[in-house]
Design a protein around this motif. Sequence first.
Motif, PDB file in Angstrom:
ATOM      1  N   ALA A 288      -5.239  42.485  78.483  1.00  0.00           N
ATOM      2  CA  ALA A 288      -4.373  41.613  77.676  1.00  0.00           C
ATOM      3  C   ALA A 288      -4.392  42.130  76.240  1.00  0.00           C
ATOM      4  O   ALA A 288      -5.463  42.439  75.701  1.00  0.00           O
ATOM      5  CB  ALA A 288      -4.844  40.167  77.732  1.00  0.00           C
ATOM      6  N   TYR A 289      -3.199  42.232  75.634  1.00  0.00           N
ATOM      7  CA  TYR A 289      -3.090  42.719  74.256  1.00  0.00           C
ATOM      8  C   TYR A 289      -2.342  41.686  73.431  1.00  0.00           C
ATOM      9  O   TYR A 289      -1.214  41.296  73.769  1.00  0.00           O
ATOM     10  CB  TYR A 289      -2.361  44.061  74.217  1.00  0.00           C
ATOM     11  CG  TYR A 289      -2.149  44.588  72.823  1.00  0.00           C
ATOM     12  CD1 TYR A 289      -3.226  44.894  71.992  1.00  0.00           C
ATOM     13  CD2 TYR A 289      -0.858  44.778  72.319  1.00  0.00           C
ATOM     14  CE1 TYR A 289      -3.034  45.374  70.707  1.00  0.00           C
ATOM     15  CE2 TYR A 289      -0.652  45.256  71.033  1.00  0.00           C
ATOM     16  CZ  TYR A 289      -1.750  45.542  70.236  1.00  0.00           C
ATOM     17  OH  TYR A 289      -1.560  46.012  68.955  1.00  0.00           O
ATOM     18  N   ARG A 290      -2.978  41.234  72.367  1.00  0.00           N
ATOM     19  CA  ARG A 290      -2.383  40.248  71.468  1.00  0.00           C
ATOM     20  C   ARG A 290      -1.521  40.995  70.452  1.00  0.00           C
ATOM     21  O   ARG A 290      -2.028  41.776  69.631  1.00  0.00           O
ATOM     22  CB  ARG A 290      -3.471  39.452  70.762  1.00  0.00           C
ATOM     23  CG  ARG A 290      -2.951  38.300  69.919  1.00  0.00           C
ATOM     24  CD  ARG A 290      -4.074  37.538  69.236  1.00  0.00           C
ATOM     25  NE  ARG A 290      -5.013  36.975  70.206  1.00  0.00           N
ATOM     26  CZ  ARG A 290      -6.276  37.383  70.330  1.00  0.00           C
ATOM     27  NH1 ARG A 290      -6.742  38.336  69.544  1.00  0.00           N
ATOM     28  NH2 ARG A 290      -7.070  36.828  71.228  1.00  0.00           N
ATOM     29  N   LEU A 291      -0.213  40.766  70.505  1.00  0.00           N
ATOM     30  CA  LEU A 291       0.704  41.489  69.630  1.00  0.00           C
ATOM     31  C   LEU A 291       0.460  41.120  68.168  1.00  0.00           C
ATOM     32  O   LEU A 291       0.243  39.941  67.841  1.00  0.00           O
ATOM     33  CB  LEU A 291       2.157  41.160  70.009  1.00  0.00           C
ATOM     34  CG  LEU A 291       2.573  41.581  71.434  1.00  0.00           C
ATOM     35  CD1 LEU A 291       3.998  41.121  71.725  1.00  0.00           C
ATOM     36  CD2 LEU A 291       2.460  43.088  71.594  1.00  0.00           C
ATOM     37  N   PRO A 292       0.505  42.114  67.272  1.00  0.00           N
ATOM     38  CA  PRO A 292       0.170  41.844  65.859  1.00  0.00           C
ATOM     39  C   PRO A 292       1.294  41.212  65.046  1.00  0.00           C
ATOM     40  O   PRO A 292       1.076  40.771  63.918  1.00  0.00           O
ATOM     41  CB  PRO A 292      -0.152  43.251  65.329  1.00  0.00           C
ATOM     42  CG  PRO A 292       0.688  44.176  66.158  1.00  0.00           C
ATOM     43  CD  PRO A 292       0.735  43.553  67.539  1.00  0.00           C
ATOM     44  N   LEU A 301       9.077  31.105  61.601  1.00  0.00           N
ATOM     45  CA  LEU A 301       9.174  32.411  62.229  1.00  0.00           C
ATOM     46  C   LEU A 301       7.886  32.765  62.953  1.00  0.00           C
ATOM     47  O   LEU A 301       7.903  33.294  64.066  1.00  0.00           O
ATOM     48  CB  LEU A 301       9.502  33.469  61.173  1.00  0.00           C
ATOM     49  CG  LEU A 301       9.972  34.825  61.704  1.00  0.00           C
ATOM     50  CD1 LEU A 301      11.276  34.680  62.469  1.00  0.00           C
ATOM     51  CD2 LEU A 301      10.132  35.821  60.557  1.00  0.00           C
ATOM     52  N   GLY A 302       6.760  32.437  62.339  1.00  0.00           N
ATOM     53  CA  GLY A 302       5.476  32.699  62.980  1.00  0.00           C
ATOM     54  C   GLY A 302       5.251  31.833  64.203  1.00  0.00           C
ATOM     55  O   GLY A 302       4.653  32.263  65.194  1.00  0.00           O
ATOM     56  N   GLY A 306       5.225  34.629  66.628  1.00  0.00           N
ATOM     57  CA  GLY A 306       3.823  35.015  66.535  1.00  0.00           C
ATOM     58  C   GLY A 306       2.999  34.532  67.721  1.00  0.00           C
ATOM     59  O   GLY A 306       3.382  33.611  68.444  1.00  0.00           O
ATOM     60  N   GLY A 307       1.857  35.142  67.912  1.00  0.00           N
ATOM     61  CA  GLY A 307       0.914  34.696  68.938  1.00  0.00           C
ATOM     62  C   GLY A 307       1.235  35.124  70.354  1.00  0.00           C
ATOM     63  O   GLY A 307       0.639  34.612  71.312  1.00  0.00           O
ATOM     64  N   TRP A 308       2.176  36.062  70.530  1.00  0.00           N
ATOM     65  CA  TRP A 308       2.521  36.507  71.876  1.00  0.00           C
ATOM     66  C   TRP A 308       1.516  37.536  72.382  1.00  0.00           C
ATOM     67  O   TRP A 308       0.897  38.269  71.621  1.00  0.00           O
ATOM     68  CB  TRP A 308       3.925  37.122  71.880  1.00  0.00           C
ATOM     69  CG  TRP A 308       5.013  36.090  71.717  1.00  0.00           C
ATOM     70  CD1 TRP A 308       5.493  35.590  70.551  1.00  0.00           C
ATOM     71  CD2 TRP A 308       5.728  35.450  72.763  1.00  0.00           C
ATOM     72  NE1 TRP A 308       6.472  34.665  70.771  1.00  0.00           N
ATOM     73  CE2 TRP A 308       6.651  34.555  72.137  1.00  0.00           C
ATOM     74  CE3 TRP A 308       5.708  35.521  74.151  1.00  0.00           C
ATOM     75  CZ2 TRP A 308       7.523  33.764  72.868  1.00  0.00           C
ATOM     76  CZ3 TRP A 308       6.577  34.736  74.868  1.00  0.00           C
ATOM     77  CH2 TRP A 308       7.473  33.870  74.237  1.00  0.00           C
TER      78      TRP A 308
END
Length: 334
Positions: A288-292, A301-302, A306-308
Amino acid sequence: PAQAVTVNTNGTLVPGTGNRYNGLVRPGEVPDSQAADVPNAGSPAVQSVPIADSRGIYDPQHLFMPRGSFAWSPGGDAKTSVRGGIGLYYDRPEGNLYFGLPNNPPFALSASYENGNLANPGGAAVPALAPWGSMQSVSTGFKIPRQWNWSLSLQRELPWWGLFGEIAYVGADGSNLMRRPDINLPSFADREANAAGPKYNTNYLRPYKGYADIQMGLSDASSSYNAAQVFLSKRRGDLTFTLNYTLGRSYDNGSGNFDNPADGPEDIDYYWGPSDFYRTHIFVGTWAYRLPFFKDNRGLLGQVLGGWEVSGITRYQTGAPLTVTGPTSIGGRR
């Protein structure tokens, strides 16, 4: 045996000989409230079958299941652990063990013919009597399937990138496992002699006269499993993963509850070999990779972008055991 019917060499029955329901028992009378749902519940044929001494499929059993385990952290730094354990476990057979019993005669009637045709299975204007068709049964000496499980592992928290590793040995030994062979199969010697000729109908050779195959639930199979397992995981950071590898060996003489339906109970030793589900090598990886992107943005917007995370699972394993089958010849060369 004194009440058995007489079977002709072509597999048909000699009329007026023996008891066609010889050897059958029933658990009790069908309740009046259920009689409408049970075919032939009140027929003379059903009433002629004696009631069994015990109403149960098998005797009640009191089972003791001991368990033991330990954990030891050598060195005092709480980064290494040695764990082990052993336990005895029992299986509760599902209803499929006895769901087929209501389809047995005299409740439901069927016949077994060989070399007939669809227009006239019996081969005559008045079909000859034939043995009952395939039947289901359960051994009165049925035992609850059980398995010993044990394991020994070494776990270590590694000093890099939040890595955690484990190596383990896992084993299991099963006994009283269920299978369902044909207990009315002619002996191997009789089949060999019959193949050499003259060739008689199979139902003529069967030990329980007047019946075709009788598939009986037995609890005499066993199993053995041994495996080395390696595990590595990364538990911190934007990228996390697990890697699992198993080198295993699983052997048995009954991989499922309905194994060996076409072979007699005495043939069980011929079936010791790789389990149907045996896979020598199994590798499973997850990540699993948490997108930056926008992960620190607290605005709308976040909240939306964000958090995907993206993730995946990968599995590689060796194939199932291969059983080579083909034409055979008994008593000669092919």
